[in-house]
Enzyme design. Structure first.
Site, PDB file in Angstrom:
ATOM      1  N   GLY A   1       0.814  -1.218   0.000  1.00 53.75           N
ATOM      2  CA  GLY A   1       0.000   0.000   0.000  1.00 53.75           C
ATOM      3  C   GLY A   1       0.843   1.261   0.000  1.00 53.75           C
TER       4      GLY A   1
ATOM      5  N   GLU B   1       6.259   4.356   5.050  1.00 55.02           N
ATOM      6  CA  GLU B   1       6.408   5.502   5.946  1.00 55.02           C
ATOM      7  C   GLU B   1       7.817   6.087   6.025  1.00 55.02           C
ATOM      8  OE1 GLU B   1       5.807   2.271   6.955  1.00 55.02           O
ATOM      9  OE2 GLU B   1       6.919   1.801   8.791  1.00 55.02           O
ATOM     10  N   ASN B   2       8.625   5.998   4.982  1.00 52.45           N
ATOM     11  CA  ASN B   2       9.985   6.531   5.014  1.00 52.45           C
ATOM     12  C   ASN B   2      10.027   7.926   5.650  1.00 52.45           C
ATOM     13  OD1 ASN B   2      10.615   4.354   3.076  1.00 52.45           O
ATOM     14  ND2 ASN B   2       9.442   5.657   1.702  1.00 52.45           N
TER      15      ASN B   2
ATOM     16  N   HIS C   1      -2.228   6.463   8.389  1.00 50.92           N
ATOM     17  CA  HIS C   1      -1.385   5.367   8.884  1.00 50.92           C
ATOM     18  C   HIS C   1       0.098   5.692   8.695  1.00 50.92           C
ATOM     19  CE1 HIS C   1      -0.499   0.995   9.569  1.00 50.92           C
ATOM     20  NE2 HIS C   1       0.539   1.291   8.809  1.00 50.92           N
ATOM     21  N   GLU C   2       0.465   6.073   7.493  1.00 53.39           N
ATOM     22  CA  GLU C   2       1.890   6.329   7.223  1.00 53.39           C
ATOM     23  C   GLU C   2       2.364   7.557   7.991  1.00 53.39           C
ATOM     24  OE1 GLU C   2       3.120   3.811   5.941  1.00 53.39           O
ATOM     25  OE2 GLU C   2       1.297   2.988   5.018  1.00 53.39           O
TER      26      GLU C   2
ATOM     27  N   GLU D   1       3.263  -1.886  13.623  1.00 58.16           N
ATOM     28  CA  GLU D   1       2.103  -2.048  12.737  1.00 58.16           C
ATOM     29  C   GLU D   1       0.796  -2.213  13.505  1.00 58.16           C
ATOM     30  OE1 GLU D   1       2.302  -1.057   9.948  1.00 58.16           O
ATOM     31  OE2 GLU D   1       4.396  -1.299   9.353  1.00 58.16           O
TER      32      GLU D   1
HETATM   33  N1  TRP Z   1       5.414  -0.330   6.552  1.00 52.38           N
HETATM   34  C1  TRP Z   1       4.445  -0.319   5.490  1.00 52.38           C
HETATM   35  C2  TRP Z   1       3.093   0.019   6.090  1.00 52.38           C
HETATM   36  O1  TRP Z   1       2.978   0.345   7.194  1.00 52.38           O
HETATM   37  C3  TRP Z   1       4.378  -1.657   4.821  1.00 52.38           C
HETATM   38  C4  TRP Z   1       5.149  -1.806   3.564  1.00 52.38           C
HETATM   39  C5  TRP Z   1       5.118  -1.015   2.505  1.00 52.38           C
HETATM   40  C6  TRP Z   1       5.994  -2.870   3.202  1.00 52.38           C
HETATM   41  N2  TRP Z   1       5.896  -1.536   1.502  1.00 52.38           N
HETATM   42  C7  TRP Z   1       6.438  -2.656   1.906  1.00 52.38           C
HETATM   43  C8  TRP Z   1       6.428  -3.989   3.837  1.00 52.38           C
HETATM   44  C9  TRP Z   1       7.261  -3.544   1.240  1.00 52.38           C
HETATM   45  C10 TRP Z   1       7.267  -4.868   3.200  1.00 52.38           C
HETATM   46  C11 TRP Z   1       7.684  -4.661   1.905  1.00 52.38           C
HETATM   47  O2  TRP Z   1       2.073  -0.051   5.496  1.00 52.38           O
HETATM   48 ZN    ZN Z   2       2.346   0.401   8.754  1.00 53.43          ZN
END
Ligand code: TRP
Ligand code: ZN
Length: 885
Positions: free
Chosen positions: A273, A276-277, A309-310, A332
């Site tokens: 989806g 959150e960088n 969320h992010e 999460e």
């Molecule tokens: N941390 C992301 C979230 O909270 C999840 C995520 C996005 C992710 N891209 C990813 C996890 C690629 C593993 C690989 O939604």
């Molecule tokens: Zn997340």
């Protein structure tokens, strides 16, 4: 070719990683200075790691990760490291380091143009973009790619100015300028320590839309969304959602954003989806770009939730992060809980709870009830990417919600404050989180923590006893959790059961009990295998309303009669439980009809079901959204999860029969409701309007399903006149369920001709077809040959193949052709994109629960997947777990 040989390959024999093996690294990294030079057919990386000895451990080995790194030069404190100095094994490069402080330099090349895994640095359309969570940073450069190593980052990007006018990374822009040969550079500085999985870089020809947010303390934050120019008109909704999220986090958790700049980038090629960088969120285009004309209400809601969320991750995940990937739910589960509360506050709390529970039951309960079952905090894995699951996310959120229920909002807030103050800038565990909650509340949560370590959905069997003469009513609770892979014995859970007792008029009875019951929150807490709760001073035998608001992620069974369920559906004071009672009533009806079908008897819809449908449809005290939720029949994931052995064709026949009876019986009602719910008002996305459209769409489907010709005409007209995507999709879905094939093809053709240049619309065009009742595997194969299909694009794969695989009626049709199609697609994707391929294996995971001949056919498909040459460890782990059962 020497460079080719130097490439480190992903390890061939899959190794299991255990939580119990966690050890701190010998060296930390305080700072990373990274230079990324993008050229046409390769990208050159220069990185400088400031290493610092970890004084808490003995060793002196520097352990770095790197995948597909074409090494040009490695240096330690100015001295070149040659092959005699370091070891390289699989993804690990290691060497001894005698100094307590040292500088490691690496100059390497990588090839983003060839990277189809969408992990590390890769090309997404015309831009370059990164995805590092969980272990993708090692595809960019050598680094201790583990979340407990937190460093400040400085990133310099150089690229062709014409092709890549926009150069982004985490933190603040500190420098930019021109270079020779039409190139330019930008330098970004991120002052907050972070693990490598939060690194991001974007380069492209992107258009920018800016806005601004003033924090509670009066600081101005610049907000920017970057998208490919054709999408410039689709960013306003996400920007507004972002501001709402920032405000909500200040109001509810007292936390402000920390940098002066917050950026979002939309990418068409994305495995999940969004991500959150730090300061630079990257989103799948599908969950950020929106206009009323191309985006349904449901999608608007999920975009708002994912933006939130992010953003929320900025402190629940980024400032305080995970010690290791077993702790994934620390960020999460907590953040899903937070975004769910945000949506509840923005719209309708009970409706959001219904949506969340429906989703938990459809996706997480089956996971807990099969070979993929694992604890919220797993204790081993082969490939961490396979653990971004409904259990870690959604059940994890339920676990946090239970803590919130047990502590109350005020103490929970205090616990979250303590958690942040104590652990800001650190990488911690779920135990650390729970310890803060214990400390502020004085509650002992040690038994509660079994929710993190024990897999499986607990069952609670409840029986009743009425002692007429004493005026005493008893509820007897027995909890039991079935075994899951690797865990045969389970200890009792702490289970908060919110409940009420209703008298015959549907009024709440006064509760007098000496059980562990909190009168203020209506919560009875179960701690033992058996609990007897006695309720005194009652005038007559009450009807219990149990597990209100779904206060725990359990399967609670109480032997209600159909009449009692109908009574609760119409009279319970708890909105969630009214919905749940209706769902239980429908579920019971479908299961008993399916049973009749198998025994060759005729299927009959119980009167209580029809009475309830009529009562709810006509109950004007209920919001449109609630009525829609209460009139929807349970889907196949729920039906499958409720039986011991799945006879899919009986379930399909029973569900169809129920739908058609409900449709025909109330044809005129559906018609008049559909008509009265129509509106020409300008589109607005809010709880009231989206509720109205949801009920309108549902009624139209029932009406059309009754076989009324005028319903087809009404639907076609709704499609033609639609000025928003929700109306359009409501009309198309209804029509695609019917059997007017000429109408279906003409509308589908019209849709594609009109919208073929809009990526999000084409994705919906695909999934509308693959979720339709009559779709055949052969048609799916045709769609995979369509000009708009691209196997390397996960959204396209999901909208065509995965949507079909989740369409139970179509997928299980035609003697396993669908299964073979799925297995072939997984095999093809295995090399292109192992992460997405592995996720698709989930569809086959419950094969053992099916009756023959489906069972053997699904098993064959799994075996076909396992026989794929050069199987990735991602797919291997999933297929093997599934096959072992
Ligand atoms: N941390 C992301 C979230 O909270 C999840 C995520 C996005 C992710 N891209 C990813 C996890 C690629 C593993 C690989 O939604
Ligand atoms: Zn997340």
């Amino acid at each position: 070719m020497q460079a080719q040989e130097a490439l480190t390959m992903k390890t061939q024999d899959p190794r299991t990683i255990y939580l119990k093996d966690y050890r701190q690294p010998d060296f930390w990294v305080d700072h990373l200075d990274l230079t990324v030079r993008i050229f046409d057919d390769y990208t050159e990386l220069s990185s400088i790691l400031s290493l610092r000895k970890n004084s808490d451990v003995k060793g002196r080995e520097v352990v770095l990760h790197g995948v597909d790194q074409d090494i040009q030069q490695l240096m330690l404190d100015g001295v070149e490291l040659t092959k005699e100095h370091y070891r390289q094994e699989g993804e690990v490069l290691s060497f001894e380091c005698a100094n307590d402080k040292a500088e490691f330099k690496a100059c390497t090349r990588i090839y983003p143009e060839k990277n189809t895994s969408l992990e590390g640095l890769y090309q997404s359309g015309s831009m370059y973009c990164t995805q590092c969570e969980a272990e993708g940073f090692r595809k960019i450069t050598f680094f201790p790619d583990r979340p407990d190593v937190m460093a400040t980052f400085r990133t310099r990007i150089e690229a062709d100015k014409e092709r890549f006018p926009v150069l982004l990374s985490n933190g603040n822009p500190v420098d930019k300028g021109e270079l020779d040969g039409g190139r330019h550079y930008a330098v970004w500085d991120d002052p907050f320590v972070k693990p490598s999985y939060l690194f991001a870089l974007v380069a492209g020809k992107l258009s920018e839309k800016s806005s601004q947010f003033t924090t509670a303390s009066g600081r101005d934050v610049a907000l920017k969304i970057f998208v490919e120019p054709q999408n410039a008109h689709k960013v306003d909704f996400a920007l507004e959602s972002l501001k709402k999220s920032m405000k909500w986090d200040e109001d509810v958790y007292g936390r402000e954003y920390d940098l002066d700049l917050f950026m979002i980038v939309a990418s068409d090629f994305f495995n999940m989806g969004a991500m959150e960088n730090k300061g630079l969120n990257v989103f799948n285009s599908a969950v950020v770009l929106a206009t009323p004309d191309t985006t349904t209400d449901d999608r608007f809601e999920s975009i708002e939730a994912i933006v939130a969320h992010e953003y929320f991750h900025n402190w629940s995940g980024n400032r305080v992060t995970c010690r290791d990937w077993f702790q994934l739910s620390l960020k999460e589960g907590f953040t899903v809980f937070r975004d769910s509360e945000f949506t509840a506050d923005m719209h309708d709390r009970a409706v959001k709870r219904i949506e969340d529970v429906a989703m938990l039951r459809a996706a997480q309960f089956p996971e807990d009830n099969g070979p993929m079952a694992h604890p919220v905090r797993p204790d081993s894995y082969i490939e961490i990417n396979n653990f971004y699951t409904a259990t870690v996310y959604e059940k994890g959120a339920e676990v946090v919600r239970m803590i919130h229920t047990l502590l109350g909002a005020d103490e929970f807030r205090k616990g979250s404050d303590l958690y942040f103050e104590r652990f800001d800038g650190q990488a911690v565990t779920t135990d650390d989180f729970v310890a803060c909650m214990e400390e502020v509340s004085g509650q002992d949560l040690s038994q509660f923590k079994r929710w993190y370590s024990q897999a499986g959905t607990p069952r609670i069997d409840v029986t009743e006893k009425w002692l007429e003469n004493e005026g005493e009513y008893q509820l007897i609770f027995r909890q039991h959790c079935p075994p899951t892979p690797g865990q045969t014995e389970k200890q009792p859970f702490v289970i908060p059961v919110k409940l009420g007792l209703l008298n015959e008029q549907g009024e709440e009875c006064q509760i007098n009990t000496d059980a562990d019951y909190n009168a203020k929150t209506q919560v009875l807490t179960l701690r033992d295998e058996n609990t007897v709760a006695r309720f005194q001073k009652l005038n007559s035998k009450p009807v219990p309303s149990l597990l209100r608001d779904f206060s725990a992620p359990v399967k609670l069974r109480f032997d209600y009669s159909n009449e009692a369920l109908a009574f609760l559906a119409q009279n319970d004071t708890n909105g969630f439980n009214r919905w749940d009672a209706a769902q239980q009533l429908y579920l019971k009806a479908i299961l008993s009809m399916a049973n009749s079908k198998q025994l060759g008897k005729s299927m009959k819809v119980p009167a209580a079901v029809l009475d309830t449908v009529a009562a709810i449809a006509g109950d004007v005290t209920l919001s449109h959204a609630k009525r829609a939720a209460m009139l929807a029949m349970p889907g196949y994931p729920i039906l499958k999860d409720a039986v011991d052995e799945i006879h899919i064709e009986s379930l399909i026949a029973a569900r169809k029969q129920l739908l058609s009876t409900v449709s025909r019986q109330f044809r005129d009602l559906w018609r008049s409701l559909t008509e009265s719910l129509s509106s020409d008002a300008a589109y607005r996305f809010d709880a009231a309007e989206s509720g109205r459209r949801k009920l309108q769409g549902l009624c139209l489907r029932y009406w059309l399903n009754a076989g009324d010709q005028s319903a087809f005409e009404h639907a076609a007209e709704l499609y033609r006149r639609a000025t928003n995507q929700t109306d359009r999709v409501n009309a198309l879905r209804a029509i695609l369920d019917g059997d007017d094939q000429a109408l279906q093809s003409s509308l589908l053709e019209h849709f594609y001709d009109n919208w073929k240049t809009d990526t999000q619309m084409v994705e919906q065009w695909f999934s509308l077809q693959t979720s339709g009742q009559g779709i055949k595997a052969s048609r799916v194969r045709e769609l995979m040959q369509h000009e708009a299909f691209d196997l390397r694009n996960p959204n396209k794969v999901r909208s065509v193949v995965l949507t079909f695989a989740h369409n139970a009626q179509a997928f299980h049709d035609s003697e396993g052709q669908g299964y073979r199609l799925l297995a072939e697609t997984i095999a093809e994707l295995n090399t292109l994109n192992p992460q997405v391929a592995a996720r698709m294996v989930n569809v086959l995971a419950d094969w053992k629960r099916f009756a023959e001949p489906v069972r053997s056919r699904l098993e064959d498909a799994l075996k076909q997947v396992l026989a794929t040459p050069e199987l990735s460890q991602d797919v291997f782990e999933m297929a093997e777990r599934a096959l072992k059962g």
